[in-house]
Design a protein around this motif. Structure first.
Motif, short mmCIF file in Angstrom:
data_model
loop_
_atom_site.label_atom_id
_atom_site.label_comp_id
_atom_site.label_asym_id
_atom_site.label_seq_id
_atom_site.Cartn_x
_atom_site.Cartn_y
_atom_site.Cartn_z
N ILE A 144 36.41 41.62 32.74
CA ILE A 144 37.12 41.59 34.02
C ILE A 144 37.91 42.88 34.21
O ILE A 144 38.68 43.28 33.34
N SER A 168 36.75 38.12 40.68
CA SER A 168 36.65 38.85 39.43
C SER A 168 35.37 38.48 38.68
O SER A 168 34.73 39.35 38.06
N ALA A 197 32.51 41.14 37.50
CA ALA A 197 32.60 41.34 36.06
C ALA A 197 31.38 42.09 35.53
O ALA A 197 30.28 41.98 36.04
#
Length: 287
Positions: A44, A282, A286
């Motif tokens: 992340i 996120s 990622a």
């Protein structure tokens, strides 16, 4: 199970990884670090952490380790070797052990930086039950050095702050300087009034949070007003809600400050919504 860690070019069992007693991080806290979260086996905000790491090194005139450009690959390999689905990767770079103990920085040309990475397995990191009830914070005086924008390993006072909070029956502490909140012991601090999110502006006084940047961007995209300015503990106690952000807690609601409950004492709607948005976005981005 013994973890595999990374040390100066080698993947080793954690029991075999050794660092010199003359390493300047050990003697002088002369090191910087980053923590990157892992969700679904992916990293992340990796790019943001890498850029901030480079900035920290530059601010301290610390040379990059030879493997700096391979950090993404190293992170991914540690995730694979340790079977991490949800957790964190801790990275630390120090000025190394150029010789005997000395206050004077060694010549960068003679430095061999120490590069260390290890994983922390944290199943349920995204579904942390604490986020559903929120955390309690106390206020403490901020007596740290002035360059908090550099993410150094000088973490003794933040650690003491967490212990002060624990002793007071709280979860964390917000630090106060000249009457205004700077940040939490390991996170950025926010209050909410109406539809407005208020947080301290970036400067040398606070860490330039990677999660902070993403959350404020998502807040604006969700039509929430953001105001970057100082706020006091008294103002915080009268807020509708509050929260903190960090790479390890994402968006964490605050429900009590110095014994004063915020709203009805439960996590606020905006904090919970921002947590949801942050996790969703996120995961999509990622690597």
């Amino acid at each position: 199970m013994t973890r595999t860690v990374y040390l100066n070019g080698e993947y080793l069992p954690e029991t075999e990884a050794k660092v010199s007693i003359f390493d300047r991080a050990f003697l002088m806290a002369d090191g910087v670090y980053e923590v990157t979260s892992v969700l679904g086996g992916k990293l992340i905000d990796f790019e943001g952490h890498a850029k901030r790491l480079e900035r920290s090194l530059n601010e301290l005139d610390m040379p990059k380790p030879a493997a700096f450009d391979d950090l993404l690959e190293i992170h991914r390999e540690l995730v694979r070797l340790n079977g991490i689905d949800e957790g964190m990767i801790y990275l630390q770079i120090t000025r190394g052990a150029p010789g005997d103990r000395d206050f004077v920085f060694p010549d960068p040309a003679t430095c061999e930086p120490t590069l260390v990475l290890f994983t922390q397995n944290k199943p349920g990191l995204a579904d942390n039950p604490v986020a559903k009830k929120g955390i309690k914070v106390i206020s403490i005086e901020d007596v740290r050095w002035g360059r908090r924008d550099i993410k150094t390993t000088q973490l003794l006072y933040p650690s003491m702050g967490k212990m002060m909070a624990k002793k007071a029956g709280a979860d964390d502490a917000w630090m106060v300087e000249d009457g205004f909140v700077t940040e939490g012991t390991s996170n950025n601090a926010y209050i909410v009034k109406g539809n407005k999110i208020i947080t301290r502006a970036l400067s040398n006084d606070i860490l330039h949070g990677i999660t902070r940047a993403a959350v404020l961007r998502f807040a604006r995209e969700a039509q929430m007003e953001v105001e970057e300015r100082n706020f006091s503990i008294d103002e915080a106690k009268e807020a509708d809600e509050a929260f903190v952000t960090s790479a390890s807690t994402f968006v964490m609601p605050v429900v009590e400050i110095d014994g004063v409950a915020l709203g009805d004492g439960t996590p606020g709607a905006r904090a919970l919504r921002l947590r949801e948005i942050y996790l969703d976005e996120s995961r999509k981005a990622a690597v």
